[in-house]
Design a protein around this motif. Structure first.
Motif, PDB file in Angstrom:
ATOM      1  N   THR A  77       3.667  -5.422   4.033  1.00 34.63           N
ATOM      2  CA  THR A  77       2.851  -4.974   5.166  1.00 34.63           C
ATOM      3  C   THR A  77       1.471  -4.584   4.668  1.00 34.63           C
ATOM      4  O   THR A  77       0.458  -4.951   5.257  1.00 34.63           O
ATOM      5  N   TYR A  78       1.451  -3.849   3.558  1.00 42.18           N
ATOM      6  CA  TYR A  78       0.180  -3.341   3.054  1.00 42.18           C
ATOM      7  C   TYR A  78      -0.754  -4.488   2.666  1.00 42.18           C
ATOM      8  O   TYR A  78      -1.909  -4.517   3.066  1.00 42.18           O
ATOM      9  N   PHE A  79      -0.227  -5.418   1.882  1.00 41.52           N
ATOM     10  CA  PHE A  79      -1.093  -6.498   1.409  1.00 41.52           C
ATOM     11  C   PHE A  79      -1.540  -7.410   2.542  1.00 41.52           C
ATOM     12  O   PHE A  79      -2.627  -7.950   2.501  1.00 41.52           O
ATOM     13  N   SER A  80      -0.695  -7.576   3.571  1.00 41.24           N
ATOM     14  CA  SER A  80      -1.120  -8.438   4.668  1.00 41.24           C
ATOM     15  C   SER A  80      -2.144  -7.707   5.519  1.00 41.24           C
ATOM     16  O   SER A  80      -3.139  -8.280   5.945  1.00 41.24           O
ATOM     17  N   GLY A  81      -1.915  -6.419   5.786  1.00 38.35           N
ATOM     18  CA  GLY A  81      -2.737  -5.701   6.756  1.00 38.35           C
ATOM     19  C   GLY A  81      -4.008  -5.080   6.221  1.00 38.35           C
ATOM     20  O   GLY A  81      -5.047  -5.128   6.880  1.00 38.35           O
ATOM     21  N   SER A  82      -3.942  -4.512   5.036  1.00 40.28           N
ATOM     22  CA  SER A  82      -5.067  -3.679   4.619  1.00 40.28           C
ATOM     23  C   SER A  82      -6.190  -4.441   3.942  1.00 40.28           C
ATOM     24  O   SER A  82      -7.273  -3.902   3.766  1.00 40.28           O
ATOM     25  N   VAL A  83      -5.908  -5.690   3.586  1.00 40.48           N
ATOM     26  CA  VAL A  83      -6.922  -6.462   2.868  1.00 40.48           C
ATOM     27  C   VAL A  83      -8.174  -6.621   3.722  1.00 40.48           C
ATOM     28  O   VAL A  83      -9.295  -6.504   3.240  1.00 40.48           O
ATOM     29  N   VAL A  84      -7.966  -6.822   5.039  1.00 41.19           N
ATOM     30  CA  VAL A  84      -9.104  -6.975   5.938  1.00 41.19           C
ATOM     31  C   VAL A  84      -9.980  -5.719   5.898  1.00 41.19           C
ATOM     32  O   VAL A  84     -11.210  -5.805   5.814  1.00 41.19           O
ATOM     33  N   ARG A  85      -9.323  -4.564   5.901  1.00 42.92           N
ATOM     34  CA  ARG A  85     -10.077  -3.304   5.850  1.00 42.92           C
ATOM     35  C   ARG A  85     -10.842  -3.179   4.540  1.00 42.92           C
ATOM     36  O   ARG A  85     -11.964  -2.681   4.508  1.00 42.92           O
ATOM     37  N   LEU A  86     -10.223  -3.631   3.464  1.00 39.72           N
ATOM     38  CA  LEU A  86     -10.911  -3.575   2.174  1.00 39.72           C
ATOM     39  C   LEU A  86     -12.145  -4.462   2.196  1.00 39.72           C
ATOM     40  O   LEU A  86     -13.213  -4.065   1.742  1.00 39.72           O
ATOM     41  N   ILE A  87     -11.988  -5.679   2.756  1.00 40.59           N
ATOM     42  CA  ILE A  87     -13.125  -6.606   2.813  1.00 40.59           C
ATOM     43  C   ILE A  87     -14.252  -5.969   3.621  1.00 40.59           C
ATOM     44  O   ILE A  87     -15.401  -5.941   3.201  1.00 40.59           O
ATOM     45  N   GLU A  88     -13.876  -5.408   4.794  1.00 36.80           N
ATOM     46  CA  GLU A  88     -14.892  -4.786   5.645  1.00 36.80           C
ATOM     47  C   GLU A  88     -15.584  -3.633   4.926  1.00 36.80           C
ATOM     48  O   GLU A  88     -16.773  -3.406   5.093  1.00 36.80           O
ATOM     49  N   GLY A  89     -14.827  -2.942   4.096  1.00 36.50           N
ATOM     50  CA  GLY A  89     -15.397  -1.801   3.369  1.00 36.50           C
ATOM     51  C   GLY A  89     -16.082  -2.219   2.077  1.00 36.50           C
ATOM     52  O   GLY A  89     -16.591  -1.380   1.344  1.00 36.50           O
ATOM     53  N   GLY A  90     -16.089  -3.518   1.757  1.00 35.51           N
ATOM     54  CA  GLY A  90     -16.746  -3.999   0.546  1.00 35.51           C
ATOM     55  C   GLY A  90     -16.011  -3.618  -0.728  1.00 35.51           C
ATOM     56  O   GLY A  90     -16.613  -3.471  -1.794  1.00 35.51           O
ATOM     57  N   VAL A  91     -14.694  -3.438  -0.621  1.00 40.87           N
ATOM     58  CA  VAL A  91     -13.914  -3.014  -1.788  1.00 40.87           C
ATOM     59  C   VAL A  91     -13.072  -4.168  -2.330  1.00 40.87           C
ATOM     60  O   VAL A  91     -12.413  -4.887  -1.580  1.00 40.87           O
TER      61      VAL A  91
END
Ligand code: IPE
Ligand code: IPE
Ligand code: MG
Length: 228
Positions: A77-91
């Motif tokens: 769940t984490y790897f599918s869902g949070s990656v987008v947030r990381l990209i948006e945050g530039g991380v």
């Protein structure tokens, strides 16, 4: 305020947090995972460059199949869902540890997450999964042997799985235990240690702010005498 460039966190106490609430241990891991995402976002907002989180040790692989399978479901769940947030945050996402021991679909998700976030310039989130500090040192030593020459400290550091990052300045462990449990053994030689009795799911952004304040008040001498 002096900030650490690299903060490493041993996220401990998920199981006890859940058990105290008469919940299954997996509920603690789920709450811990949520906190982990929020805390890393907090740290990047504060200007920390590298955040390394100990999510699963090599030794944790000896836990029950039930607990591991709950953890793996969370990783999915984490790897599918949070990656987008990381990209948006530039991380940028990086993962260290013996990930070849994970189910193949999770390995693929990790690879995908790393690829998709590789342009991130604001900071790096390093997840330690199936990680062991001793194992990593032995692996690096064998890599040095294969190079066929003696290596110095810097060259050796670069062979570790965290070789691309500065060593941790601040190492935090939640959950009340005061040990490293095989985390970043070589890298933490001069890390400032911070222990909290709070269980990881209960470790708030304010708690993290206190840890950063505490770090700022430390006198880092690196073997020298103050003032000299
Ligand atoms: C840390 O919490 C997370 C992992 C090791 C995966 P624990 O699962 O060790 O929680 P406690 O220490 O049993 O409470
Ligand atoms: C350390 O926690 C590993 C992680 C937080 C991922 P453990 O709960 O496994 O450590 P020990 O067994 O108490 O030393
Ligand atoms: Mg524990």
């Amino acid at each position: 305020m002096r900030l650490p460039r690299h903060v490493a966190v041993i996220m401990d106490g998920n199981g006890r947090w859940a058990q105290k609430r008469l919940l299954p241990r997996s509920a603690g891991h789920s709450a811990g995972m949520k906190r982990m995402i929020a805390l890393s976002e907090y740290l990047f907002r504060r200007g920390v460059e590298v955040v390394t989180l100990y999510a699963l040790s090599k030794e944790n692989l000896s836990r029950s199949e039930e607990e591991l399978s709950a953890l793996f479901t969370l990783f999915r769940t984490y790897f599918s869902g949070s990656v987008v947030r990381l990209i948006e945050g530039g991380v940028r996402l990086d993962v260290v540890g013996e990930t070849e021991l994970l189910p193949e679909d999770i390995q693929a998700l990790i690879q995908e997450g790393k690829e998709k976030t590789k342009g991130g310039e604001r900071g790096t989130l390093v997840l330690a999964i199936c990680y062991g500090g001793r194992q990593d040192i032995v692996r690096a030593a064998n890599a040095a042997v294969r190079m066929g020459k003696e290596v110095g400290e810097e060259e050796f550091s670069a062979l570790l799985s965290t070789g691309a990052y500065p060593p941790p300045d601040l190492l935090i462990r939640t959950g009340g235990e005061k040990r490293l449990s095989n985390f970043l053994l070589f890298e933490s030689a001069y890390a400032e240690l911070y222990f909290s009795d709070k269980m990881f799911p209960a470790f708030t952004d304010e708690d993290m702010a206190r840890a950063l304040e505490d770090f700022a008040s430390r006198d880092r001498r690196f073997g020298k005498v103050k003032g000299e």
